[in-house]
Design a protein around this motif. Structure first.
Motif, short mmCIF file in Angstrom:
data_model
loop_
_atom_site.label_atom_id
_atom_site.label_comp_id
_atom_site.label_asym_id
_atom_site.label_seq_id
_atom_site.Cartn_x
_atom_site.Cartn_y
_atom_site.Cartn_z
N UNK A 98 42.31 45.24 25.33
CA UNK A 98 41.84 46.00 26.67
C UNK A 98 40.35 46.08 26.86
N UNK A 99 39.69 46.26 25.63
CA UNK A 99 38.26 46.62 25.83
C UNK A 99 37.54 45.34 26.35
N UNK A 100 37.79 44.33 25.53
CA UNK A 100 37.16 42.78 25.84
C UNK A 100 37.60 42.11 27.16
N UNK A 101 39.02 42.37 27.33
CA UNK A 101 39.77 41.75 28.36
C UNK A 101 39.36 42.36 29.65
N UNK A 102 39.02 43.53 29.92
CA UNK A 102 38.49 44.12 31.30
C UNK A 102 37.18 43.70 31.38
N UNK A 103 36.19 43.60 30.51
CA UNK A 103 34.92 43.18 30.89
C UNK A 103 34.94 41.63 30.84
N UNK A 151 43.99 38.98 30.85
CA UNK A 151 43.18 39.98 31.55
C UNK A 151 42.85 39.05 33.06
N UNK A 152 41.97 37.96 32.80
CA UNK A 152 41.58 37.21 33.86
C UNK A 152 42.83 36.84 34.98
N UNK A 153 43.95 36.60 34.37
CA UNK A 153 44.99 35.93 35.21
C UNK A 153 45.65 37.37 35.95
N UNK A 154 45.56 38.38 35.16
CA UNK A 154 45.92 39.82 35.80
C UNK A 154 44.98 39.98 37.09
N UNK A 155 43.61 39.85 36.87
CA UNK A 155 42.73 40.31 37.95
C UNK A 155 42.95 39.25 39.01
N UNK A 156 43.32 37.89 38.95
CA UNK A 156 43.37 36.89 39.83
C UNK A 156 44.66 37.52 40.59
N UNK A 157 45.96 37.72 39.80
CA UNK A 157 47.05 38.23 40.36
C UNK A 157 46.92 39.35 41.26
N UNK A 158 46.15 40.36 40.68
CA UNK A 158 46.02 41.64 41.52
C UNK A 158 44.99 41.53 42.79
N UNK A 159 44.02 40.61 42.63
CA UNK A 159 43.36 40.71 43.97
C UNK A 159 43.94 39.83 44.98
N UNK A 160 44.75 38.87 44.47
CA UNK A 160 45.52 38.08 45.53
C UNK A 160 46.57 38.98 46.33
N UNK A 161 47.29 39.87 45.63
CA UNK A 161 48.52 40.65 45.96
C UNK A 161 47.83 42.09 46.74
N UNK A 162 46.70 42.59 46.12
CA UNK A 162 46.33 43.95 46.47
C UNK A 162 44.76 43.96 47.18
N UNK A 163 44.18 43.03 46.91
CA UNK A 163 42.80 42.77 47.17
C UNK A 163 42.04 43.43 46.11
N UNK A 164 40.54 43.20 46.39
CA UNK A 164 39.69 43.83 45.13
C UNK A 164 40.15 45.41 44.89
N UNK A 165 40.19 46.34 45.78
CA UNK A 165 40.37 47.44 45.47
C UNK A 165 41.63 47.92 44.85
N UNK A 166 42.64 47.24 45.17
CA UNK A 166 43.78 47.48 44.41
C UNK A 166 43.73 46.93 42.91
N UNK A 167 43.11 45.86 42.77
CA UNK A 167 43.21 45.40 41.58
C UNK A 167 42.17 46.36 40.42
N UNK A 168 41.22 47.12 41.17
CA UNK A 168 40.51 48.25 40.07
C UNK A 168 41.47 49.17 39.96
N UNK A 169 42.37 49.58 40.99
CA UNK A 169 43.29 50.50 40.54
C UNK A 169 44.37 50.28 39.34
#
Length: 388
Positions: free
Chosen positions: A50-55, A179-197
């Protein structure tokens, strides 16, 4: 009378020991079972995932925020640099807290505060709030979880800490892959703000996405390369454990050749333009970098010993944190000035060669001290036999 004196002395020692244990937050516990050790090890690995993946995954967010806010790359890089830097370097501030509360309670506090910082970033209208919440607040909170994982592992496996500390670093690799794949998925589906949530519940990793976008590839291609680094990194952590188990020599010896090979890949990646050749190179780089970085906790443990390890590791994390903080900022600054990342990668190659040279010097010092120690023992034996 003598028996009474011994009994009073025993009671005094027992009382003082109990007082000391309560003061430091430690209590007498039964020896850990194998099942408990497995559970603790898995939990510590999860903390690093979690710690390394998010950063690490913020490299995907970095490329998106540059476009969304039309921001300078040096400014956007502050988010990742502060998050990764503080998650490593600020842990030393909380060593007393972790000692007093224990790793479990400390991790709960760190997780809640870190999630709050990421959640608040979703409501930002500019980079400033994201820098403060994700970069500073979440980064500082994550440092508690980061250091707790290393401290717990060293205490749980005191007789084979070097090996299990290397195994622990596999959490870095898994996080770098997922985590980078999750970021990509979340940004494409929910925009950058949704990805942060949704997220709130190394040189290539920092800039490879933006580097790919700059060369005409899609952001998705860059995200795949970041994850390929994670694939290589997972393989590298596994190989690092094999090296530690199979080759019985000081761990720092491995850095002589590993850092030299890493320098070569730094220079190679920036000169490749075809996607699959970049993919293979990133996997190879992930392997080498992971083997090298996985051995750092073991090197620190071998140098400091069990008792001094928590403070020593915290100090090493400060050094790593400074690199994580300055690296993205300088890289973004160079990109803004020169319009490309070539200089950044060549600087990284030079840094790897410098580490390799330093490892050679340390290895020579170790061998010299070993030779002197053996000579002293031999001289003592000769003198003893002569006197006898």
């Amino acid at each position: 009378m003598n028996n009474m004196h011994q009994e009073n002395e025993r009671k005094y020692i027992h009382t003082e020991s109990t007082h000391l244990l309560r003061k430091t937050g430690y209590r007498k516990r039964k020896l850990a079972t194998k099942l408990r050790k497995v559970v603790v090890m898995v939990s510590c690995i999860m903390q690093l995932i979690i710690t390394s993946g998010i950063g690490y995954g913020l490299s995907v967010m970095y490329a998106e925020l540059v476009i969304v806010f039309n921001a300078k790359r040096a400014d956007a890089a502050l988010i990742q640099s502060l998050n990764m830097g503080l998650s490593c370097s600020s842990g030393i501030i909380f060593t007393s807290l972790i000692d007093r509360l224990g790793p479990g309670k400390s991790i709960v506090i760190g997780g809640i505060v870190s999630s709050l910082g990421l959640f608040l970033s979703a409501f930002a209208h500019g980079l400033t709030l994201i820098i403060l919440c994700t970069g500073v607040l979440s980064g500082v909170a994550m440092s508690i979880n980061f250091l707790s994982a290393f401290m717990t592992t060293s205490f749980m496996f005191p007789n084979s800490a070097s090996l299990f500390l290397i195994i622990l670093t596999s959490g870095h690799s898994i996080g770098q892959f997922i985590v980078p794949l999750l970021y990509e998925l979340f940004i494409s589906q929910y925009s950058w703000s949704g990805a942060f949530i949704l997220i709130s519940v190394n040189v290539e990793s920092w800039f490879i996405v933006d580097h790919m976008v700059s060369r005409g590839f899609t952001r998705e291609s860059g995200s795949m390369l970041v994850s390929s680094l994670g694939i290589g990194s997972f393989i590298g952590r596994f190989l690092g454990g094999i090296l530690q188990y199979a080759i019985k020599w000081p761990t720092v010896y491995h850095w002589v050749y590993l850092c030299t090979l890493t320098a070569g890949l730094h220079a190679l990646i920036i000169n490749l333009n075809e996607f699959w050749s970049l993919f293979v190179s990133c996997v190879m780089y992930g392997i080498l970098f992971a083997v090298t970085s996985a051995q750092l906790p073991a090197i620190v443990f071998e140098a400091s010993g069990h008792e001094r390890y928590p403070r020593a590791m915290a100090l090493i994390n400060i050094a790593c944190g400074l690199g994580d903080t300055l690296g993205p900022i300088l890289g973004g600054f160079i990109k803004d000035i020169f319009g490309e990342y070539d200089v950044v990668f060549y600087i990284a190659a030079g840094g790897s060669l410098f580490i390799s040279g330093t490892a050679i010097i340390i290895s020579c010092i170790i061998n010299y001290r070993k030779f002197r120690s053996e000579s002293d023992i031999l001289a003592f034996d000769v003198e003893y036999k002569t006197l006898k």
